[in-house]
Design a protein around this motif. Structure first.
Motif, PDB file in Angstrom:
ATOM      1  N   TYR A 151      76.772 -50.752  33.835  1.00 19.86           N
ATOM      2  CA  TYR A 151      76.574 -50.449  35.052  1.00 19.86           C
ATOM      3  C   TYR A 151      75.182 -49.770  35.143  1.00 19.86           C
ATOM      4  CZ  TYR A 151      81.059 -52.296  36.639  1.00 19.86           C
ATOM      5  OH  TYR A 151      82.232 -52.792  36.770  1.00 19.86           O
ATOM      6  N   SER A 152      75.103 -48.901  34.486  1.00 20.30           N
ATOM      7  CA  SER A 152      73.902 -47.930  34.714  1.00 20.30           C
ATOM      8  C   SER A 152      73.466 -47.388  33.305  1.00 20.30           C
ATOM      9  CB  SER A 152      74.079 -47.161  35.685  1.00 20.30           C
ATOM     10  OG  SER A 152      72.928 -46.238  35.905  1.00 20.30           O
ATOM     11  N   PRO A 153      72.182 -46.969  32.995  1.00 20.31           N
ATOM     12  CA  PRO A 153      71.954 -46.072  31.723  1.00 20.31           C
ATOM     13  C   PRO A 153      72.811 -44.637  31.806  1.00 20.31           C
ATOM     14  CG  PRO A 153      69.904 -46.860  32.823  1.00 20.31           C
ATOM     15  CD  PRO A 153      71.182 -47.168  33.821  1.00 20.31           C
ATOM     16  N   LEU A 154      73.451 -44.219  30.731  1.00 16.43           N
ATOM     17  CA  LEU A 154      74.139 -43.235  30.767  1.00 16.43           C
ATOM     18  C   LEU A 154      73.562 -41.794  30.163  1.00 16.43           C
ATOM     19  CD1 LEU A 154      77.714 -44.806  29.414  1.00 16.43           C
ATOM     20  CD2 LEU A 154      76.798 -44.804  31.876  1.00 16.43           C
ATOM     21  N   GLY A 155      73.825 -40.768  30.800  1.00 15.98           N
ATOM     22  CA  GLY A 155      73.329 -39.654  30.182  1.00 15.98           C
ATOM     23  C   GLY A 155      74.418 -38.730  30.169  1.00 15.98           C
ATOM     24  N   ALA A 156      74.286 -37.666  29.323  1.00 15.83           N
ATOM     25  CA  ALA A 156      75.165 -36.544  28.980  1.00 15.83           C
ATOM     26  C   ALA A 156      74.818 -35.096  28.948  1.00 15.83           C
ATOM     27  CB  ALA A 156      75.886 -36.760  27.383  1.00 15.83           C
ATOM     28  N   LEU A 157      75.530 -34.379  29.532  1.00 16.15           N
ATOM     29  CA  LEU A 157      75.366 -32.944  29.659  1.00 16.15           C
ATOM     30  C   LEU A 157      76.445 -32.418  28.923  1.00 16.15           C
ATOM     31  CD1 LEU A 157      73.757 -33.600  32.161  1.00 16.15           C
ATOM     32  CD2 LEU A 157      74.368 -31.462  33.165  1.00 16.15           C
ATOM     33  N   VAL A 158      76.341 -31.500  27.706  1.00 16.94           N
ATOM     34  CA  VAL A 158      77.219 -31.258  27.002  1.00 16.94           C
ATOM     35  C   VAL A 158      77.154 -29.489  27.220  1.00 16.94           C
ATOM     36  CG1 VAL A 158      77.744 -30.784  24.675  1.00 16.94           C
ATOM     37  CG2 VAL A 158      76.496 -32.892  24.866  1.00 16.94           C
ATOM     38  N   VAL A 159      78.386 -29.186  27.473  1.00 15.99           N
ATOM     39  CA  VAL A 159      78.950 -27.801  27.768  1.00 15.99           C
ATOM     40  C   VAL A 159      79.651 -26.973  26.547  1.00 15.99           C
ATOM     41  CG1 VAL A 159      80.087 -26.222  29.363  1.00 15.99           C
ATOM     42  CG2 VAL A 159      79.189 -28.465  30.094  1.00 15.99           C
ATOM     43  N   THR A 160      79.017 -25.840  26.356  1.00 17.01           N
ATOM     44  CA  THR A 160      79.676 -25.044  25.308  1.00 17.01           C
ATOM     45  C   THR A 160      79.628 -23.618  25.957  1.00 17.01           C
ATOM     46  OG1 THR A 160      79.639 -24.273  22.883  1.00 17.01           O
ATOM     47  CG2 THR A 160      77.336 -24.501  24.070  1.00 17.01           C
ATOM     48  N   THR A 161      80.479 -22.727  25.185  1.00 16.47           N
ATOM     49  CA  THR A 161      80.377 -21.297  25.269  1.00 16.47           C
ATOM     50  C   THR A 161      79.799 -20.808  23.972  1.00 16.47           C
ATOM     51  OG1 THR A 161      82.818 -21.239  24.473  1.00 16.47           O
ATOM     52  CG2 THR A 161      82.528 -21.094  26.979  1.00 16.47           C
ATOM     53  N   GLN A 183      72.446 -40.928  26.019  1.00 20.20           N
ATOM     54  CA  GLN A 183      71.232 -39.825  25.731  1.00 20.20           C
ATOM     55  C   GLN A 183      71.580 -38.578  26.526  1.00 20.20           C
ATOM     56  OE1 GLN A 183      67.802 -41.053  25.557  1.00 20.20           O
ATOM     57  NE2 GLN A 183      67.448 -38.722  25.562  1.00 20.20           N
ATOM     58  N   VAL A 184      71.409 -37.749  25.600  1.00 15.46           N
ATOM     59  CA  VAL A 184      71.795 -36.214  25.819  1.00 15.46           C
ATOM     60  C   VAL A 184      70.717 -35.768  26.712  1.00 15.46           C
ATOM     61  CG1 VAL A 184      72.456 -33.982  24.941  1.00 15.46           C
ATOM     62  CG2 VAL A 184      73.495 -35.975  23.780  1.00 15.46           C
ATOM     63  N   LEU A 185      70.977 -35.372  27.993  1.00 18.60           N
ATOM     64  CA  LEU A 185      70.151 -34.696  28.702  1.00 18.60           C
ATOM     65  C   LEU A 185      69.896 -33.085  28.265  1.00 18.60           C
ATOM     66  CD1 LEU A 185      70.699 -36.084  32.306  1.00 18.60           C
ATOM     67  CD2 LEU A 185      68.849 -36.512  30.907  1.00 18.60           C
ATOM     68  N   GLY A 186      70.853 -32.665  27.962  1.00 19.83           N
ATOM     69  CA  GLY A 186      70.831 -31.098  27.585  1.00 19.83           C
ATOM     70  C   GLY A 186      71.999 -30.680  27.262  1.00 19.83           C
ATOM     71  N   VAL A 187      72.009 -29.262  26.830  1.00 18.14           N
ATOM     72  CA  VAL A 187      73.167 -28.434  26.576  1.00 18.14           C
ATOM     73  C   VAL A 187      73.064 -27.334  27.708  1.00 18.14           C
ATOM     74  CG1 VAL A 187      74.076 -26.854  24.601  1.00 18.14           C
ATOM     75  CG2 VAL A 187      73.281 -28.878  24.131  1.00 18.14           C
ATOM     76  N   VAL A 188      74.525 -26.938  28.047  1.00 18.40           N
ATOM     77  CA  VAL A 188      74.587 -25.895  29.151  1.00 18.40           C
ATOM     78  C   VAL A 188      75.357 -24.960  28.393  1.00 18.40           C
ATOM     79  CG1 VAL A 188      75.568 -24.960  31.144  1.00 18.40           C
ATOM     80  CG2 VAL A 188      74.304 -27.193  30.972  1.00 18.40           C
ATOM     81  N   GLU A 189      75.163 -23.567  28.149  1.00 22.76           N
ATOM     82  CA  GLU A 189      75.789 -22.591  27.669  1.00 22.76           C
ATOM     83  C   GLU A 189      76.607 -21.823  29.044  1.00 22.76           C
ATOM     84  OE1 GLU A 189      74.564 -19.772  24.384  1.00 22.76           O
ATOM     85  OE2 GLU A 189      74.768 -18.193  25.957  1.00 22.76           O
ATOM     86  N   ASN A 190      77.826 -21.907  28.876  1.00 22.12           N
ATOM     87  CA  ASN A 190      78.758 -21.470  30.050  1.00 22.12           C
ATOM     88  C   ASN A 190      79.439 -19.979  29.492  1.00 22.12           C
ATOM     89  OD1 ASN A 190      79.673 -21.263  32.645  1.00 22.12           O
ATOM     90  ND2 ASN A 190      81.430 -22.395  32.144  1.00 22.12           N
TER      91      ASN A 190
END
Length: 271
Positions: A151-161, A183-190
Motif C-alpha cells: 500500500y505505501s512505503p513503510l517506515g519504522a520508529l524503534v523504541v528502547t529504554t 526504512q528506519v526513521l530513527g531510534v527513540v530512547e524512552n
C-alpha cells in the motif's frame, strides 16, 4: 492527498509508521499514542492500527475503550477519538466482549486478523497511519509488514529504554528492519531519566544514552530521549491529550521534537 482511497483499503494513506521494539515494556504504545496526538496538533489526519493483539492498550490511552466497531459498505469503520475525526483507531480491544478477556490465539488466527485489519478497515484519507506492534520479531510482525507493504512505503520508529539489556534486544529489531527492507526513521530512547517535579534534578533511573549509542552504531537517526514523567503517566491512565494539556511538563519538549523530526523526515525518506 494523492490518489483517492478505494473502500476498505489503504490507498488514501500517505505514510505508514511502524513503532517497533525487540523488548516488551519499553513504551511502544505510549510513543504511538503521543506521536499520533502530536501529529494531530500539527494539522495532520492520523490513524492508529493496534496490532498488539494480546495487550491492546491504545483504546484506553486515548479514552476510546468500550466503543463499538461498525460496518459500512467498505468494511469496518475505525473508532474516531474526536468529533473532527482527526484520529481514528482500530484495535482488537474493540472486538472483545469483556475487556478482561484474554486473547488465546495461535499464530494463524492472529495473522488472519492482522490481514483483515489492513484489508477490511475503511481508513479513508490519512496523512499518517501509526502501527503499534507487540514486542519481538515474530509472526505478527511478519504478517503486519507483508500485509502493509503493497500500500505505501513503510517506515519504522524503534523504541528502547537506556539500559544494556533493553538495547541488546532492540538491536535485533534493527536487524529485523534490515532483513524486511523497512526504512528506519530513527531510534527513540524512552524512560530516559526522571526529572524531579520539585527541584528539576534528573536522576538516571535506567542509565542513560543507550538509545543514542545504538542509533550511532546502527547508522540511523536518533530522534530523542523521553524522560519518565508523572504527568505523562497520569494523562495516559486518564485518556487525556498530553500534548494539549501539559505543554510545561518535562516530557513535552522531547515528544514534540520527535514529532517534528518525523514530519520533516518522513516525506523524503518514505518517498
Amino acid at each position: 492527498m494523492g490518489t483517492a482511497a478505494g473502500p476498505g483499503n489503504l490507498a488514501g494513506v500517505r505514510h505508514i509508521l511502524l513503532v517497533l521494539s525487540g523488548k516488551g515494556g519499553v513504551g511502544k504504545s505510549t510513543i504511538s499514542a503521543e506521536l499520533a496526538l502530536a501529529l494531530r496538533h500539527a494539522g495532520k489526519k492520523v490513524g492508529i492500527l493496534d496490532v498488539d493483539l494480546c495487550g491492546p492498550s491504545i483504546p484506553r490511552m486515548l479514552r476510546a475503550q468500550g466503543r463499538a466497531v461498525h460496518q459500512c459498505d467498505g468494511g469496518w469503520v475505525p473508532v474516531f477519538v474526536d468529533q473532527e475525526q482527526s484520529i481514528s483507531i482500530m484495535s482488537v480491544g474493540f472486538l472483545l466482549e469483556n475487556p478482561d478477556e484474554a486473547v488465546v490465539w495461535r499464530g494463524p488466527k492472529k495473522n488472519a486478523l492482522i490481514k483483515q485489519f489492513v484489508s477490511d478497515v475503511a481508513w479513508g484519507q490519512l496523512d499518517y497511519l501509526v502501527v503499534d506492534t507487540p514486542p519481538g520479531t515474530s509472526d505478527e510482525h511478519m504478517a503486519t509488514v507483508d500485509a502493509l507493504r503493497p500500500y505505501s512505503p513503510l517506515g519504522a520508529l524503534v523504541v528502547t529504554t537506556p539500559q544494556a539489556v533493553s538495547v541488546g534486544d532492540v538491536r535485533r529489531e534493527l536487524t529485523f528492519c534490515r532483513k524486511t527492507g523497512l526504512q528506519v526513521l530513527g531510534v527513540v530512547e524512552n524512560m530516559s531519566g526522571f526529572v524531579c517535579p520539585h527541584c528539576a534534578e534528573c536522576t538516571n533511573v535506567f542509565s542513560r544514552g543507550g538509545g543514542e549509542e545504538l542509533a550511532t552504531l546502527a547508522g540511523v537517526p536518533f530522534l530523542g530521549s523521553v524522560p519518565l514523567d508523572p504527568e505523562l503517566c497520569g494523562s495516559l491512565e486518564e485518556g487525556r491529550d498530553f500534548i494539549r494539556d501539559f505543554p510545561k511538563s518535562s516530557a513535552f519538549p522531547a515528544l514534540f521534537s520527535i514529532a517534528q523530526k518525523v514530519l520533516s523526515q518522513a516525506p523524503a525518506r518514505l518517498s
